[in-house]
Design a protein around this motif. Structure first.
Motif, mmCIF file in Angstrom:
data_model
loop_
_atom_site.group_PDB
_atom_site.id
_atom_site.type_symbol
_atom_site.label_atom_id
_atom_site.label_comp_id
_atom_site.label_asym_id
_atom_site.label_seq_id
_atom_site.Cartn_x
_atom_site.Cartn_y
_atom_site.Cartn_z
ATOM 1 N N ASP A 95 0.743 -1.429 -0.229
ATOM 2 C CA ASP A 95 0.068 0.114 -0.222
ATOM 3 C C ASP A 95 0.913 1.530 -0.086
ATOM 4 N N GLU A 96 2.170 1.318 -0.376
ATOM 5 C CA GLU A 96 3.002 2.281 -0.206
ATOM 6 C C GLU A 96 2.958 3.191 -1.374
ATOM 7 N N ARG A 97 3.441 4.393 -1.246
ATOM 8 C CA ARG A 97 3.577 5.439 -2.264
ATOM 9 C C ARG A 97 4.948 5.842 -2.394
ATOM 10 N N VAL A 98 5.647 5.479 -3.670
ATOM 11 C CA VAL A 98 7.285 5.421 -3.859
ATOM 12 C C VAL A 98 7.519 6.517 -4.804
ATOM 13 N N LEU A 99 8.690 6.935 -4.939
ATOM 14 C CA LEU A 99 9.224 7.827 -6.128
ATOM 15 C C LEU A 99 10.572 7.301 -6.348
ATOM 16 N N GLU A 100 10.852 7.283 -7.731
ATOM 17 C CA GLU A 100 12.099 7.118 -8.227
ATOM 18 C C GLU A 100 12.501 8.437 -8.998
ATOM 19 N N VAL A 101 13.715 8.815 -8.619
ATOM 20 C CA VAL A 101 14.614 9.976 -9.326
ATOM 21 C C VAL A 101 15.567 9.587 -10.242
ATOM 22 N N GLY A 102 14.995 9.779 -11.825
ATOM 23 C CA GLY A 102 16.111 9.527 -12.748
ATOM 24 C C GLY A 102 15.838 7.776 -12.941
ATOM 25 N N PHE A 103 14.785 7.443 -13.439
ATOM 26 C CA PHE A 103 14.186 6.315 -13.781
ATOM 27 C C PHE A 103 14.769 5.326 -14.920
ATOM 28 N N GLY A 104 15.211 6.198 -15.919
ATOM 29 C CA GLY A 104 16.008 5.694 -17.010
ATOM 30 C C GLY A 104 14.797 4.979 -17.929
ATOM 31 N N PRO A 105 15.322 3.648 -18.180
ATOM 32 C CA PRO A 105 14.270 2.721 -19.011
ATOM 33 C C PRO A 105 12.965 1.897 -18.124
ATOM 34 N N GLY A 106 13.106 2.376 -17.019
ATOM 35 C CA GLY A 106 12.018 1.991 -15.793
ATOM 36 C C GLY A 106 12.267 0.675 -15.361
ATOM 37 N N ILE A 107 13.502 0.026 -15.367
ATOM 38 C CA ILE A 107 13.652 -1.209 -14.694
ATOM 39 C C ILE A 107 12.928 -1.164 -13.272
ATOM 40 N N ALA A 108 13.743 -0.293 -12.502
ATOM 41 C CA ALA A 108 13.329 -0.308 -11.154
ATOM 42 C C ALA A 108 11.687 0.112 -10.857
ATOM 43 N N ILE A 109 11.360 1.082 -11.931
ATOM 44 C CA ILE A 109 9.774 1.320 -11.763
ATOM 45 C C ILE A 109 8.871 0.061 -11.815
ATOM 46 N N GLY A 110 9.330 -0.943 -12.626
ATOM 47 C CA GLY A 110 8.435 -1.989 -12.985
ATOM 48 C C GLY A 110 8.660 -3.051 -11.461
ATOM 49 N N GLU A 111 9.697 -3.128 -10.908
ATOM 50 C CA GLU A 111 10.009 -3.828 -9.521
ATOM 51 C C GLU A 111 9.197 -3.029 -8.496
ATOM 52 N N LEU A 112 9.105 -1.964 -8.528
ATOM 53 C CA LEU A 112 8.138 -0.862 -7.372
ATOM 54 C C LEU A 112 6.835 -1.302 -7.467
ATOM 55 N N ALA A 113 6.187 -1.251 -8.937
ATOM 56 C CA ALA A 113 5.066 -1.580 -9.099
ATOM 57 C C ALA A 113 4.482 -2.902 -8.690
ATOM 58 N N ALA A 114 5.291 -4.023 -8.908
ATOM 59 C CA ALA A 114 5.074 -5.252 -8.635
ATOM 60 C C ALA A 114 5.047 -5.392 -7.189
ATOM 61 N N ARG A 115 5.479 -4.665 -6.371
ATOM 62 C CA ARG A 115 5.765 -4.684 -4.930
ATOM 63 C C ARG A 115 4.437 -3.835 -4.306
ATOM 64 N N ALA A 116 4.293 -2.640 -4.770
ATOM 65 C CA ALA A 116 3.221 -1.779 -4.509
ATOM 66 C C ALA A 116 2.080 -1.676 -5.185
ATOM 67 N N THR A 117 1.453 -3.152 -4.963
ATOM 68 C CA THR A 117 0.224 -3.548 -5.794
ATOM 69 C C THR A 117 -1.101 -2.733 -5.527
ATOM 70 N N ARG A 118 -1.149 -2.190 -4.276
ATOM 71 C CA ARG A 118 -2.391 -1.395 -3.959
ATOM 72 C C ARG A 118 -1.855 0.215 -3.667
ATOM 73 N N GLY A 119 -0.525 0.314 -3.814
ATOM 74 C CA GLY A 119 0.008 1.786 -3.802
ATOM 75 C C GLY A 119 -0.045 2.665 -5.150
ATOM 76 N N ARG A 120 1.035 3.562 -5.088
ATOM 77 C CA ARG A 120 1.257 4.198 -6.230
ATOM 78 C C ARG A 120 2.811 4.508 -6.358
ATOM 79 N N VAL A 121 3.248 4.506 -7.541
ATOM 80 C CA VAL A 121 4.592 4.520 -8.034
ATOM 81 C C VAL A 121 4.887 5.715 -8.941
ATOM 82 N N TYR A 122 5.640 6.870 -8.518
ATOM 83 C CA TYR A 122 5.862 8.062 -9.272
ATOM 84 C C TYR A 122 7.543 7.738 -9.546
ATOM 85 N N GLY A 123 7.783 8.427 -10.897
ATOM 86 C CA GLY A 123 8.946 8.503 -11.412
ATOM 87 C C GLY A 123 8.904 9.970 -11.774
ATOM 88 N N VAL A 124 10.405 10.569 -11.734
ATOM 89 C CA VAL A 124 10.851 11.716 -12.512
ATOM 90 C C VAL A 124 11.800 11.606 -13.346
#
Length: 205
Positions: A51-80
């Motif tokens: 249920d967490e809300r997480v942010l990645e700064v400088g996500f590039g091709p989005g590898i970590a964004i995908g990993e975060l989304a797989a964990r924060a299944t009821r939360g929100r993933v932000y990236g800049v």
């Protein structure tokens, strides 16, 4: 001289991907095995909950964004990210989670509003390129809830980088987080060549 100039332009594409060269750099970043291992490992250290809300700064091709989304299944993933090319690539890579992620084309010194406090923030191999890193980290600390976590990772890419280079990078990241007011700092290491250092901290309660 011409070869040196071309090399510098290609290196620059990894710092700020643009145009066709940026697409090539993005492909390399997305498919290099060490990049994937590094990003997956850093996300695992943050122990993101559903249920967490997480942010990645400088996500590039989005590898970590995908990993975060797989964990924060009821939360929100932000990236800049300051590269429009990377926003496009990361959005395509993570289109299955499009309803739970929000990727914004902007720089770390022009962060958008995230509505409510964040639970965690991460940045992999880019904090050293930020304008005034201590000021940026203080801003990020202000966006975290009390007890929120941050992870800054570095795998040095300079010629001749080794274990000593990684240790120096870890000390620099630790000093930045200390200056920005983070507490409970710890350093973790991933044994790649050269090793990856990740410094984790907590926003004071």
């Amino acid at each position: 001289m011409a070869k040196t100039g071309l090399k510098q332009r290609m290196i620059g594409q990894f710092h700020h991907p643009r145009g066709l060269g940026g697409r090539v750099a993005g492909w390399v970043m997305a498919h290099r095995g060490s990049n994937r291992r590094r990003n997956v490992w850093v996300v695992s250290l943050l122990d993101v909950r559903p249920d967490e809300r997480v942010l990645e700064v400088g996500f590039g091709p989005g590898i970590a964004i995908g990993e975060l989304a797989a964990r924060a299944t009821r939360g929100r993933v932000y990236g800049v990210d300051h590269s429009a090319v990377m926003v496009e690539r990361a959005s395509r890579r993570n289109r299955a989670a499009a309803g739970r992620i929000e990727l914004v084309h902007t720089s770390v010194d022009r962060l958008p509003s995230f509505g409510a406090p964040l639970d965690a923030v991460l940045a992999v191999n880019n904090a050293g390129f930020w304008p005034d890193p201590p000021a940026r980290l203080r801003e990020l600390r202000g966006l975290l809830r009390p007890g929120g976590r941050i992870a800054l990772a570095s795998q040095p890419r300079c010629p001749g980088a080794d274990r000593g280079t990684t240790a120096r990078a870890a000390r620099e990241l630790r000093d930045l987080l200390t200056e920005a007011g983070f507490t409970e700092l710890r350093v973790e290491t991933l044994e790649l060549d050269p090793p990856v250092a990740c410094v984790l901290g907590v926003s004071p309660r």
